[in-house]
Structures are given as C-alpha cells and as structure tokens.
Design a protein around this motif. Structure first.
Motif, PDB file in Angstrom:
ATOM      1  N   ARG A  28       0.817  -1.213   0.000  1.00 49.08           N
ATOM      2  CA  ARG A  28       0.000   0.000   0.000  1.00 49.08           C
ATOM      3  C   ARG A  28       0.852   1.264   0.000  1.00 49.08           C
ATOM      4  NH1 ARG A  28      -4.899   2.625  -0.973  1.00 49.08           N
ATOM      5  NH2 ARG A  28      -5.791   3.544   0.895  1.00 49.08           N
ATOM      6  N   TYR A  44       2.284   5.369  -3.305  1.00 48.94           N
ATOM      7  CA  TYR A  44       1.014   5.014  -2.675  1.00 48.94           C
ATOM      8  C   TYR A  44       0.184   4.220  -3.676  1.00 48.94           C
ATOM      9  CZ  TYR A  44       2.114   8.524   0.877  1.00 48.94           C
ATOM     10  OH  TYR A  44       2.711   9.245   1.875  1.00 48.94           O
ATOM     11  N   SER A  46      -3.075   3.365  -4.816  1.00 46.52           N
ATOM     12  CA  SER A  46      -4.484   3.757  -4.774  1.00 46.52           C
ATOM     13  C   SER A  46      -4.994   3.666  -6.205  1.00 46.52           C
ATOM     14  CB  SER A  46      -4.640   5.177  -4.221  1.00 46.52           C
ATOM     15  OG  SER A  46      -5.989   5.594  -4.265  1.00 46.52           O
ATOM     16  N   GLN A  51     -12.366   6.399  -2.671  1.00 47.81           N
ATOM     17  CA  GLN A  51     -12.392   5.577  -1.466  1.00 47.81           C
ATOM     18  C   GLN A  51     -13.168   4.266  -1.644  1.00 47.81           C
ATOM     19  OE1 GLN A  51     -10.770   5.884   1.292  1.00 47.81           O
ATOM     20  NE2 GLN A  51     -11.758   4.198   2.355  1.00 47.81           N
ATOM     21  N   ASP A  73      -9.740   8.715  -1.864  1.00 53.25           N
ATOM     22  CA  ASP A  73      -9.124   7.700  -1.012  1.00 53.25           C
ATOM     23  C   ASP A  73      -8.566   8.387   0.233  1.00 53.25           C
ATOM     24  OD1 ASP A  73      -7.438   5.753   0.151  1.00 53.25           O
ATOM     25  OD2 ASP A  73      -6.996   4.861  -1.796  1.00 53.25           O
ATOM     26  N   SER A  76      -5.155   9.910   0.635  1.00 49.47           N
ATOM     27  CA  SER A  76      -4.808  11.186   0.000  1.00 49.47           C
ATOM     28  C   SER A  76      -4.410  12.243   1.027  1.00 49.47           C
ATOM     29  CB  SER A  76      -5.976  11.705  -0.844  1.00 49.47           C
ATOM     30  OG  SER A  76      -7.117  11.968  -0.040  1.00 49.47           O
ATOM     31  N   SER A  89      -4.213   6.457 -13.234  1.00 53.14           N
ATOM     32  CA  SER A  89      -5.299   5.525 -12.928  1.00 53.14           C
ATOM     33  C   SER A  89      -5.920   5.093 -14.247  1.00 53.14           C
ATOM     34  CB  SER A  89      -6.358   6.190 -12.032  1.00 53.14           C
ATOM     35  OG  SER A  89      -7.325   5.250 -11.605  1.00 53.14           O
TER      36      SER A  89
END
Length: 252
Positions: A28, A44, A46, A51, A73, A76, A89
């Motif tokens: 993570r 990170y 994500s 979230q 998330d 952040s 992403s």
C-alpha cells in the motif's frame, strides 16, 4: 524511477525504504529515501484514487464492496505536503476488476448499479480534480497526471497476448484510449495547473516491450505491464525534463 535514480548514487547503502519493507508494487505504501541527496520518493497504491467502501445495508447479494466516487481515497491525506505529485489511474477500471469481483459504484448513500465504468471513471476523476483544486498548494507542489499506457491484447475478448519481436510501424489504433481522453478532458477543466504526461501514443508502437510470458506466472502471458529497463524509463525521462525546465535548468 527508483532504479533510474539509483544509477547516480555512489553509495547504494544510502538508499533505503524508510520502514524496512521490500520494494514491491503490491504494498500500500513505500517510502524510499536517498539520504545523500535529501530526497524521498513515496509510492502510494491507490488504483482507483477514490475511497473503497463496505457493502451498504440492503444491497443486492452480488455487491461485495463499493467505490465511493464522490470521496477521495483516505490515503490522499498523506499527499498534500509534497513537492511533486504524479498520478495515474485506469488500469483497474474494467468490468473484470470491478463488477465480476462484486465491486459497484456509490455516490453519497446511493448505489449506482447500472452506471458504466466509463461514467464512473469520469466521476472519480472529477472528485480528484476538485480535491487538487482545494487541497493542493500549486505554488509549492507540481502536479502531473500520466495517461493510460497502451496495451497489446488481441483476440475477440482481448485475452490473447503475443509479444512481437520488434516495434511495430503501425499503431493499429492503440495510440488512442478513451481513458486517456477522459483524463485529458478533466485536467483541462481544473483550476489548478496540472501537467498531463500523455504516454499513450508512444507506447502504441511497442508491442515487443511487454512482460509476456516472463511474468511471475509464465502460464498467464501479460500484454499490459512492461519489461524493465524499457518503456516506463522514457516516461520518467519526460517527467525529469519537465521538472528540470521548471527549475530553470538548461536541458542538454
């Protein structure tokens, strides 16, 4: 990027993960410190930027988890006090990684069971853009967003992976991506200055550069991820050129 920067470090022992963790993409958080240069690079994980959430009450049985499209998330909170932020992403925004795993979209307290992934992705990016506009001091922090990298799956269901021996001369349409188009469209509308690292076209020619059968599981060829050294190194070169230009350093 870490491997690329390591080439300029004489004492390799001066580079370490701050919590003693092994460097892997599955963790993570990773914080890699270059102590000789007063530099730290944090990673990170994500993959959706927004979230993840639990199953809402009275949800259908097929719902195992949700993505809260209107909330960033929680991790952040760790991103605001930094010099450079680089986002990407898109890779996980597919039916197989969402709906087939029981993950559906949520806005406020409402489940959006019929929302397409493309619509949800844009909603998530708009949440991200709003967060950048309100939470990031762009006088200090440079913000980048890397577009979706080209993949070279083939076949009717895009489940066939045949790594070519040489770069291709024709992109065969892989120089365009609806995910990248959405990223570019959202970034254009942000009030904060965000630089798009548009890498989709350059990777479209490199069907030879994917992991293929050299992955962790050779029985499952991989035409999404890249061999290293390879194409991602050029993404970092482009990023460095932006950073050097901003800092007033002449590029050779």
């Amino acid at each position: 990027m870490i491997c690329l920067l390591m080439t300029g470090v004489e004492d390799k022992r001066s580079v370490y993960e701050i919590n003693g963790n092994k460097i892997t993409k599955r963790i993570r958080f990773l914080g890699v410190r270059f102590s000789s240069f007063n530099l730290r690079i944090d990673f990170y994980r994500s993959v959706f930027l927004v979230q993840p959430g639990p199953v809402p009450r009275h949800a259908p049985k097929r719902v195992k988890s949700t993505l809260k499209l209107d909330q960033m998330d929680h991790i952040s909170n760790e991103w605001t006090d930094t010099d450079v932020l680089i986002f990407n992403s898109g890779h996980w925004w597919t039916r197989t990684k969402l709906f087939e795993m029981g993950c559906y979209f949520q806005v406020g307290g409402s489940l959006k069971l019929g929302m397409p992934t493309t619509t949800a992705f844009k909603a998530a990016l708009n949440t991200w853009a709003s967060w950048v506009d309100t939470s990031i001091n762009t006088n200090r922090t440079s913000v980048f967003f890397r577009t979706f990298e080209a993949s070279h799956w083939s076949g009717r269901n895009r489940n066939s992976c045949k790594v070519s021996r040489h770069p291709s001369l024709d992109t065969k349409g892989k120089d365009r991506s609806s995910i990248s188009d959405t990223i570019i469209d959202v970034v254009k509308k942000t009030a904060a200055p965000v630089t798009v690292l548009h890498v989709t076209p350059m990777g479209a020619f490199r069907g030879d550069a994917h992991v293929g059968s050299w992955s962790d599981n050779p029985s499952v060829p991989d035409c999404s991820h890249w061999c290293l050294p390879g194409v991602p190194d050029m993404w970092n070169e482009i990023l460095f050129s932006y950073l050097l230009s901003k800092n007033g350093t002449y590029l050779q």
